[in-house]
Design an enzyme around this catalytic site. Sequence first.
Site, PDB file in Angstrom:
ATOM      1  N   HIS A   1      64.625 -30.916  43.651  1.00 55.65           N
ATOM      2  CA  HIS A   1      63.483 -31.632  44.205  1.00 55.65           C
ATOM      3  C   HIS A   1      63.014 -30.868  45.427  1.00 55.65           C
ATOM      4  O   HIS A   1      63.820 -30.514  46.274  1.00 55.65           O
ATOM      5  CB  HIS A   1      63.898 -33.032  44.660  1.00 55.65           C
ATOM      6  CG  HIS A   1      64.100 -33.970  43.534  1.00 55.65           C
ATOM      7  ND1 HIS A   1      64.807 -35.133  43.654  1.00 55.65           N
ATOM      8  CD2 HIS A   1      63.654 -33.925  42.270  1.00 55.65           C
ATOM      9  CE1 HIS A   1      64.804 -35.747  42.493  1.00 55.65           C
ATOM     10  NE2 HIS A   1      64.112 -35.052  41.634  1.00 55.65           N
TER      11      HIS A   1
ATOM     12  N   GLY B   1      60.553 -35.637  43.956  1.00 55.10           N
ATOM     13  CA  GLY B   1      61.164 -35.499  45.284  1.00 55.10           C
ATOM     14  C   GLY B   1      60.205 -35.917  46.383  1.00 55.10           C
ATOM     15  O   GLY B   1      60.547 -36.718  47.255  1.00 55.10           O
TER      16      GLY B   1
ATOM     17  N   GLY C   1      57.246 -33.807  40.555  1.00 53.29           N
ATOM     18  CA  GLY C   1      57.017 -34.025  41.978  1.00 53.29           C
ATOM     19  C   GLY C   1      57.684 -35.313  42.448  1.00 53.29           C
ATOM     20  O   GLY C   1      57.219 -35.964  43.382  1.00 53.29           O
TER      21      GLY C   1
ATOM     22  N   ASP D   1      60.149 -32.069  36.924  1.00 57.78           N
ATOM     23  CA  ASP D   1      59.295 -31.295  37.836  1.00 57.78           C
ATOM     24  C   ASP D   1      57.938 -31.955  38.052  1.00 57.78           C
ATOM     25  O   ASP D   1      56.928 -31.285  38.220  1.00 57.78           O
ATOM     26  CB  ASP D   1      59.082 -29.857  37.320  1.00 57.78           C
ATOM     27  CG  ASP D   1      60.389 -29.189  36.986  1.00 57.78           C
ATOM     28  OD1 ASP D   1      61.300 -29.282  37.810  1.00 57.78           O
ATOM     29  OD2 ASP D   1      60.495 -28.608  35.892  1.00 57.78           O
TER      30      ASP D   1
ATOM     31  N   THR E   1      66.126 -22.629  39.621  1.00 54.74           N
ATOM     32  CA  THR E   1      66.429 -21.330  39.007  1.00 54.74           C
ATOM     33  C   THR E   1      65.364 -20.269  39.275  1.00 54.74           C
ATOM     34  O   THR E   1      65.607 -19.089  39.035  1.00 54.74           O
ATOM     35  CB  THR E   1      66.507 -21.489  37.474  1.00 54.74           C
ATOM     36  OG1 THR E   1      65.253 -22.017  37.030  1.00 54.74           O
ATOM     37  CG2 THR E   1      67.615 -22.435  37.056  1.00 54.74           C
TER      38      THR E   1
ATOM     39  N   PRO F   1      59.926 -19.002  35.547  1.00 54.54           N
ATOM     40  CA  PRO F   1      58.546 -19.453  35.327  1.00 54.54           C
ATOM     41  C   PRO F   1      58.564 -20.618  34.339  1.00 54.54           C
ATOM     42  O   PRO F   1      59.279 -20.566  33.336  1.00 54.54           O
ATOM     43  CB  PRO F   1      57.841 -18.250  34.705  1.00 54.54           C
ATOM     44  CG  PRO F   1      58.824 -17.148  34.655  1.00 54.54           C
ATOM     45  CD  PRO F   1      60.176 -17.649  35.048  1.00 54.54           C
TER      46      PRO F   1
ATOM     47  N   ALA G   1      68.684 -29.294  38.472  1.00 52.81           N
ATOM     48  CA  ALA G   1      67.251 -29.390  38.759  1.00 52.81           C
ATOM     49  C   ALA G   1      67.102 -29.491  40.260  1.00 52.81           C
ATOM     50  O   ALA G   1      68.086 -29.680  40.971  1.00 52.81           O
ATOM     51  CB  ALA G   1      66.641 -30.610  38.072  1.00 52.81           C
TER      52      ALA G   1
HETATM   53  P1  GDP Z   1      60.547 -32.781  41.177  1.00 53.63           P
HETATM   54  O1  GDP Z   1      61.818 -32.188  40.655  1.00 53.63           O
HETATM   55  O2  GDP Z   1      60.009 -33.800  40.222  1.00 53.63           O
HETATM   56  O3  GDP Z   1      60.654 -33.280  42.564  1.00 53.63           O
HETATM   57  O4  GDP Z   1      59.470 -31.637  41.190  1.00 53.63           O
HETATM   58  P2  GDP Z   1      59.566 -30.152  41.838  1.00 53.63           P
HETATM   59  O5  GDP Z   1      60.041 -30.264  43.219  1.00 53.63           O
HETATM   60  O6  GDP Z   1      60.216 -29.230  40.919  1.00 53.63           O
HETATM   61  O7  GDP Z   1      58.049 -29.772  41.774  1.00 53.63           O
HETATM   62  C1  GDP Z   1      57.132 -30.271  42.569  1.00 53.63           C
HETATM   63  C2  GDP Z   1      56.441 -29.098  43.265  1.00 53.63           C
HETATM   64  O8  GDP Z   1      55.109 -29.408  43.441  1.00 53.63           O
HETATM   65  C3  GDP Z   1      56.982 -28.840  44.663  1.00 53.63           C
HETATM   66  O9  GDP Z   1      56.829 -27.488  44.993  1.00 53.63           O
HETATM   67  C4  GDP Z   1      56.084 -29.712  45.528  1.00 53.63           C
HETATM   68  O10 GDP Z   1      56.017 -29.284  46.872  1.00 53.63           O
HETATM   69  C5  GDP Z   1      54.784 -29.535  44.821  1.00 53.63           C
HETATM   70  N1  GDP Z   1      53.894 -30.692  44.879  1.00 53.63           N
HETATM   71  C6  GDP Z   1      54.240 -32.005  44.785  1.00 53.63           C
HETATM   72  N2  GDP Z   1      53.130 -32.774  44.789  1.00 53.63           N
HETATM   73  C7  GDP Z   1      52.072 -31.928  44.862  1.00 53.63           C
HETATM   74  C8  GDP Z   1      50.653 -32.118  44.868  1.00 53.63           C
HETATM   75  O11 GDP Z   1      50.137 -33.215  44.797  1.00 53.63           O
HETATM   76  N3  GDP Z   1      49.879 -30.999  44.922  1.00 53.63           N
HETATM   77  C9  GDP Z   1      50.405 -29.744  44.985  1.00 53.63           C
HETATM   78  N4  GDP Z   1      49.560 -28.707  45.022  1.00 53.63           N
HETATM   79  N5  GDP Z   1      51.736 -29.513  44.985  1.00 53.63           N
HETATM   80  C10 GDP Z   1      52.548 -30.597  44.924  1.00 53.63           C
END
Ligand code: GDP
Length: 425
Positions: free
Chosen positions: A40, A16, A14, A12, A301, A304, A38
């Site tokens: 993205h 994706g 970021g 998580d 999921t 929190p 998981a």
């Molecule tokens: P991943 O599984 O590694 O891709 O991560 P997730 O998608 O679970 O979590 C990333 C979350 O953070 C998503 O809701 C993105 O839109 C958000 N996000 C990603 N980069 C940033 C950022 O630089 N700032 C903020 N505020 N949100 C971000």
Amino acid sequence: MLTSIVGINWGDEGKGRMVDLLSQEYDIIIRYQGGNNAGHTVINDQGKFILNLLPSGILRETTVNIMGNGMVIDLAHLTGEIRKLREAGVVITPENLKISDKAAICLPYHVQQDVLEEERLGDAKFGSTKRGIGPVYGDKYMKKVLRMGDLLEPDTLPEKVEALVNWKNLMIEKGYGSEPVKPEEILTWLREQSSDLSRFICDVTSYLTDEIHKGKNLMFEAQLGALRDIDFGIFPYTSSSSTIAAYGPIGAGIPFAKLDNVIGIMKAYSSCVGEGPFTAEMFGEEASALREAGGEYGAATGRPRRVGPFDVVASRYGCMVQGADEIALTKLDVLSYMEKIPVCIAYEVDGIRTTEFLTGDRLNRAKPVIEYLEGFRQDISGCRKMEDLPAQAMDYIRYIEKTVGCKIRYVSVGPAREDYILMED
Ligand code: GDP
């Protein structure tokens, strides 16, 4: 150019959105491990997308996307994901999506087994996402799974399914005392779910080998992070696959390939889903504030997430096992509300301070050593250049860079594609 984009922390981070941003320069994006356990999240001009199985490059018209042999694929989930994207106008054809004939199929009884086992464990549960991932990887190593290529030989399926189900019922029926799995139901499920998917299945090894010889740029997209790796993570609270960059070429189907570059995605604070040791964890109001600011709820999921300050010990270890050449530090904007920014700089175990990442029971006993840096206390989401950042934000970035020992190349300050800063030397 072969690049791997991997998570440095617990997932998580970021990834994706960073793959979405950086994939511009790549011809082929490959998922090489994991399943739909998981998600993205990618936000671009077409909308907001949650991708559990499909590589993030699916949102770019010119990118070819590969689902490699290291993945485990729930056919029903994949069909649903493809349908949702198509409804949003994304074009998905055998030209831009190729699924390895060697990837394992996650069957409904894998999900059932996952649920039964978490129930049996009760309070001692692992916090599984209950998507059947552990059971299907277990069966893969027992050599008792169907692979995607089996769908291309439908006449052979009844016999294969019968043998698998007879074996699985020893556990489901005789072990857990649950209703036995019926082979006909599995066959019907396979028939229904594979009708649209079969045309995407191919030998991706020969395809990728040809493309590498043509000089194409490949990007390996990991799911989860270093600390969830089955071997190098917080075992047994890990995922069941290898999340490490070095596994990328194997899970992609090109084991001979050598990576040119590993980009580690590291979040400006910590989050962790499910059970297991999370040394720097925050609790109470402090945790709620960070969880809300960062929107830390599971993409797959909705759970929190547990949250905490940036953990230097875990992140330095993550960079080391991933072999990260450079870092994208994400979600820095989330820390804007903090007066002072906590950072976990060491662990204390049995009264002894250490900066080594630990495993096993010693990690369970570790306590965080926290230091505070000045907060930047202003909205930085509009910053696009290093000079736009307040001095305290730059100090925070440089502090992290120095302590984890890896160059920070990108800093993201918002969820959209252009919300980032390229860090100059
Ligand atoms: P991943 O599984 O590694 O891709 O991560 P997730 O998608 O679970 O979590 C990333 C979350 O953070 C998503 O809701 C993105 O839109 C958000 N996000 C990603 N980069 C940033 C950022 O630089 N700032 C903020 N505020 N949100 C971000």
